[in-house]
Write a protein that holds these residues in place. Structure first.
Motif, PDB file in Angstrom:
ATOM      1  N   ASN A 243       0.811  -1.300   0.054  1.00 50.67           N
ATOM      2  CA  ASN A 243      -0.032  -0.026   0.054  1.00 50.67           C
ATOM      3  C   ASN A 243       0.714   1.134   0.014  1.00 50.67           C
ATOM      4  O   ASN A 243       0.737   2.165  -0.602  1.00 50.67           O
ATOM      5  N   ALA A 244       1.981   1.221   0.732  1.00 51.09           N
ATOM      6  CA  ALA A 244       2.974   2.455   0.912  1.00 51.09           C
ATOM      7  C   ALA A 244       3.496   2.804  -0.365  1.00 51.09           C
ATOM      8  O   ALA A 244       3.353   4.024  -0.917  1.00 51.09           O
ATOM      9  N   ASP A 272       5.508   6.546   4.715  1.00 48.60           N
ATOM     10  CA  ASP A 272       5.736   6.733   3.417  1.00 48.60           C
ATOM     11  C   ASP A 272       5.569   8.345   3.179  1.00 48.60           C
ATOM     12  O   ASP A 272       4.808   8.899   4.070  1.00 48.60           O
ATOM     13  N   ILE A 275       0.369  10.004  -1.057  1.00 51.33           N
ATOM     14  CA  ILE A 275      -0.770  10.907  -1.028  1.00 51.33           C
ATOM     15  C   ILE A 275      -1.623  11.088   0.277  1.00 51.33           C
ATOM     16  O   ILE A 275      -2.178  12.107   0.460  1.00 51.33           O
ATOM     17  N   GLY A 276      -1.337  10.163   1.337  1.00 48.69           N
ATOM     18  CA  GLY A 276      -1.932  10.528   2.604  1.00 48.69           C
ATOM     19  C   GLY A 276      -3.255  10.306   2.619  1.00 48.69           C
ATOM     20  O   GLY A 276      -3.861   9.768   1.409  1.00 48.69           O
ATOM     21  N   ILE A 285     -10.695   2.948   6.931  1.00 46.38           N
ATOM     22  CA  ILE A 285      -9.624   2.180   5.998  1.00 46.38           C
ATOM     23  C   ILE A 285      -9.555   0.688   6.258  1.00 46.38           C
ATOM     24  O   ILE A 285      -9.148  -0.062   5.363  1.00 46.38           O
ATOM     25  N   TYR A 290     -13.473  -1.117   1.655  1.00 43.51           N
ATOM     26  CA  TYR A 290     -13.419   0.302   1.582  1.00 43.51           C
ATOM     27  C   TYR A 290     -12.107   0.792   0.761  1.00 43.51           C
ATOM     28  O   TYR A 290     -11.329   0.505   0.961  1.00 43.51           O
ATOM     29  N   ILE A 292     -10.718   4.600  -0.939  1.00 42.88           N
ATOM     30  CA  ILE A 292     -10.849   5.982  -1.075  1.00 42.88           C
ATOM     31  C   ILE A 292     -10.712   6.579  -2.393  1.00 42.88           C
ATOM     32  O   ILE A 292      -9.851   5.877  -3.182  1.00 42.88           O
ATOM     33  N   ALA A 295      -7.410   7.122  -4.335  1.00 46.23           N
ATOM     34  CA  ALA A 295      -6.752   6.008  -4.638  1.00 46.23           C
ATOM     35  C   ALA A 295      -6.761   5.089  -5.715  1.00 46.23           C
ATOM     36  O   ALA A 295      -5.867   4.788  -6.376  1.00 46.23           O
ATOM     37  N   THR A 302      -8.206  -3.618  -4.189  1.00 48.45           N
ATOM     38  CA  THR A 302      -9.377  -4.689  -3.934  1.00 48.45           C
ATOM     39  C   THR A 302     -10.161  -4.029  -2.512  1.00 48.45           C
ATOM     40  O   THR A 302     -11.112  -4.438  -2.453  1.00 48.45           O
ATOM     41  N   LEU A 304      -9.537  -4.844   0.303  1.00 44.36           N
ATOM     42  CA  LEU A 304      -9.460  -5.949   1.280  1.00 44.36           C
ATOM     43  C   LEU A 304      -8.030  -6.061   1.850  1.00 44.36           C
ATOM     44  O   LEU A 304      -7.970  -6.591   3.098  1.00 44.36           O
ATOM     45  N   GLY A 305      -7.032  -5.139   1.514  1.00 41.75           N
ATOM     46  CA  GLY A 305      -5.671  -5.614   2.093  1.00 41.75           C
ATOM     47  C   GLY A 305      -5.758  -5.230   3.685  1.00 41.75           C
ATOM     48  O   GLY A 305      -5.265  -5.968   4.288  1.00 41.75           O
ATOM     49  N   LEU A 306      -6.422  -3.993   3.997  1.00 40.10           N
ATOM     50  CA  LEU A 306      -6.251  -3.605   5.397  1.00 40.10           C
ATOM     51  C   LEU A 306      -7.150  -4.134   6.191  1.00 40.10           C
ATOM     52  O   LEU A 306      -6.987  -4.548   7.343  1.00 40.10           O
ATOM     53  N   ALA A 307      -8.285  -4.921   5.505  1.00 45.46           N
ATOM     54  CA  ALA A 307      -9.203  -5.801   6.319  1.00 45.46           C
ATOM     55  C   ALA A 307      -8.647  -6.889   6.742  1.00 45.46           C
ATOM     56  O   ALA A 307      -8.557  -7.328   7.979  1.00 45.46           O
ATOM     57  N   THR A 330       1.688   8.840   5.285  1.00 42.15           N
ATOM     58  CA  THR A 330       1.210   7.825   6.252  1.00 42.15           C
ATOM     59  C   THR A 330       2.121   7.066   6.783  1.00 42.15           C
ATOM     60  O   THR A 330       3.122   6.643   6.501  1.00 42.15           O
ATOM     61  N   PHE A 332       1.982   3.735   9.740  1.00 45.86           N
ATOM     62  CA  PHE A 332       1.415   2.692  10.144  1.00 45.86           C
ATOM     63  C   PHE A 332       2.588   1.888  11.109  1.00 45.86           C
ATOM     64  O   PHE A 332       3.513   1.808  10.575  1.00 45.86           O
TER      65      PHE A 332
HETATM   66  P1  ADP Z   1      -6.588  -1.380  -1.488  1.00 42.12           P
HETATM   67  O1  ADP Z   1      -5.349  -0.835  -1.273  1.00 42.12           O
HETATM   68  O2  ADP Z   1      -6.672  -2.630  -2.273  1.00 42.12           O
HETATM   69  O3  ADP Z   1      -7.627  -0.226  -1.991  1.00 42.12           O
HETATM   70  P2  ADP Z   1      -6.683  -1.460   1.462  1.00 42.12           P
HETATM   71  O4  ADP Z   1      -7.783  -2.170   2.214  1.00 42.12           O
HETATM   72  O5  ADP Z   1      -5.330  -2.237   1.231  1.00 42.12           O
HETATM   73  O6  ADP Z   1      -7.295  -1.992  -0.024  1.00 42.12           O
HETATM   74  O7  ADP Z   1      -6.684  -0.105   1.688  1.00 42.12           O
HETATM   75  C1  ADP Z   1      -7.822   0.768   1.775  1.00 42.12           C
HETATM   76  C2  ADP Z   1      -7.573   1.962   1.317  1.00 42.12           C
HETATM   77  O8  ADP Z   1      -6.788   2.673   2.301  1.00 42.12           O
HETATM   78  C3  ADP Z   1      -6.983   2.193   0.184  1.00 42.12           C
HETATM   79  O9  ADP Z   1      -7.848   2.313  -1.044  1.00 42.12           O
HETATM   80  C4  ADP Z   1      -6.334   3.569   0.188  1.00 42.12           C
HETATM   81  O10 ADP Z   1      -7.292   4.368  -0.085  1.00 42.12           O
HETATM   82  C5  ADP Z   1      -5.866   3.776   1.337  1.00 42.12           C
HETATM   83  N1  ADP Z   1      -4.754   3.560   2.035  1.00 42.12           N
HETATM   84  C6  ADP Z   1      -4.097   2.372   2.585  1.00 42.12           C
HETATM   85  N2  ADP Z   1      -2.772   2.641   2.830  1.00 42.12           N
HETATM   86  C7  ADP Z   1      -2.421   3.629   2.486  1.00 42.12           C
HETATM   87  C8  ADP Z   1      -1.358   4.698   2.225  1.00 42.12           C
HETATM   88  N3  ADP Z   1      -0.171   4.138   2.828  1.00 42.12           N
HETATM   89  N4  ADP Z   1      -1.318   6.054   1.674  1.00 42.12           N
HETATM   90  C9  ADP Z   1      -2.565   6.235   1.340  1.00 42.12           C
HETATM   91  N5  ADP Z   1      -3.539   5.687   1.255  1.00 42.12           N
HETATM   92  C10 ADP Z   1      -3.827   4.486   1.769  1.00 42.12           C
END
Ligand code: ADP
Length: 367
Positions: A243-244, A272, A275-276, A285, A290, A292, A295, A302, A304-307, A330, A332
């Motif tokens: 994601n970063a 990172d 874009i924040g 998130i 979900y 944004i 993004a 997808t 689903l990464g953060l879920a 951002t 983490f």
């Molecule tokens: P995906 O990356 O597949 O869209 P994730 O569940 O991994 O799904 O992330 C959810 C949302 O969180 C992303 O769509 C993105 O908008 C935001 N996000 C996650 N990590 C970052 C990051 N490092 N910088 C900016 N936005 C992020």
């Protein structure tokens, strides 16, 4: 007579086939039953109070008549008896209500629980079914690509097809992983070499970062072993680092470093200068699917990464803090317990939860 019979049959069939209708009926019947039990118990206890009051008064009069002494003390004693009997009645009613409330909740949630399991099975089987044709489609596209002219429109179309197929495969893989992850019993825990694990994860993402023009740096310090599931932890770091990279523009930087090592946990920070994340989006998130809006332009993710990260952190009784500012970047911060006892301790501390420290000022606990 006939319409009543038909109505009865209709209701019976509805009860047998509609899980929500049968649950409603069960809850109503159970409420009537609990009301009957409460009434019977209350009447019984009130009768008992009545009995001890009457026998007490009777005894008092008998004693007064036979001895000629004015009954002062026995009155106090009788009053105490009646008061404790009253407390007993109140406590019994509360206990009965709590007990029946607990069982009602159980009855009400049972179909929901079943539904979630069925839904998970359904998603898993669809994902499995779709994986094979997608793999075939990808191979066919790649083979077809070999026979077409370089830089031709057909080659471009075939490349786009492969990209789309890869994206769909990623969604399916994430769905399968997300479905499997809460099956705690099937996940084994052991000592994990966190340093090597992060190095391996970074090496897997190095090419991707190069392609995106993002510098990936691991500020290495000796890291102790943690207690966890190696596959799960690798997936966790993979998703966050990916994601970063994804959400950082060309020329940007992603830094991975350990920020704290205590007796009980190891904290790793992935930052990172991308874009924040807008402040109002931060609390969402970790929700499945979900994404944004901004993004979407940078990566066809997808959602689903953060879920998945959230579930893995929960399984490890860990913590995750996210700080972000739009246009700046951002961060983490992930804390993983070092020992199995720490996992239990952490679990007690956070009630198998995750701490979000979203804005330094505000702290939200989610379990
Ligand atoms: P995906 O990356 O597949 O869209 P994730 O569940 O991994 O799904 O992330 C959810 C949302 O969180 C992303 O769509 C993105 O908008 C935001 N996000 C996650 N990590 C970052 C990051 N490092 N910088 C900016 N936005 C992020």
């Amino acid at each position: 007579m006939r319409p009543w019979r038909e109505l009865g049959i209709d209701l019976y069939l509805k009860y047998k086939t509609d899980v929500f209708f049968s649950t409603r009926v069960k809850i109503i019947l159970f409420h009537i039953f609990s009301l009957a039990v409460t009434v019977v118990v209350t009447i019984g206890l009130l009768k008992y109070i009545q009995h001890i009051t009457l026998t007490g008064v009777l005894e008092m009069f008998n004693t007064a008549l036979s001895t000629g002494v004015k009954p002062v003390d026995p009155f106090i004693e009788l009053n105490e008896d009646v008061e404790s009997a009253q407390y007993f009645v109140y406590c019994s009613i509360v206990a009965i209500s709590l007990f029946f409330g607990f069982i009602t909740t159980h009855i009400a949630l049972k179909p929901l629980h079943k539904l979630v399991i069925t839904q998970k099975r359904f998603i898993a089987s669809i994902a499995h079914e779709l994986r094979t044709p997608l793999a075939i489609l990808k191979t066919q596209n790649e083979v077809a690509r070999l026979d077409v002219e370089e830089n031709s429109p057909i080659q471009e179309t075939l490349d786009q097809n492969v990209e789309e197929v890869d994206h769909l495969t990623e969604i399916l893989n994430n769905l399968l992983l997300f479905n499997r992850i809460d099956n705690f019993e099937s996940i084994s825990f052991d000592s994990v070499d966190l340093e090597t694990l992060i190095e391996v994860t970074i090496s897997k993402l190095k090419m991707f970062a190069d392609k995106k023009g993002v510098t990936l740096t691991f500020e290495k310090t000796p890291l102790p072993y943690v207690y966890g599931n190696a596959t799960g932890l690798e997936q966790l770091f993979f998703n966050i680092i990916k994601n970063a990279i994804n959400y950082t523009l060309r020329g940007g930087k992603v830094i991975i470093k350990s920020t704290a090592i205590t007796e009980h946990e190891v904290t790793v920070c992935i930052s990172d200068n991308g874009i924040g994340i807008p402040k109002n989006e931060l609390p969402h998130i970790f929700e499945p699917f979900y994404r944004i809006d901004n993004a979407q332009k940078l990566s066809p993710g997808t959602g689903l990464g953060l879920a998945i990260v959230f579930e893995i952190i929960k399984l490890h009784s860990g913590k995750i803090n996210v700080k972000s500012a739009v246009g700046t970047g951002t961060e983490f911060e992930i804390s993983i317990p070092r020992h199995s006892q720490d996992m239990i301790k952490n679990r007690r501390l956070h009630e198998v939860g995750v701490i979000y420290d979203f804005s330094q000022k505000k702290e939200i606990k989610k379990t």
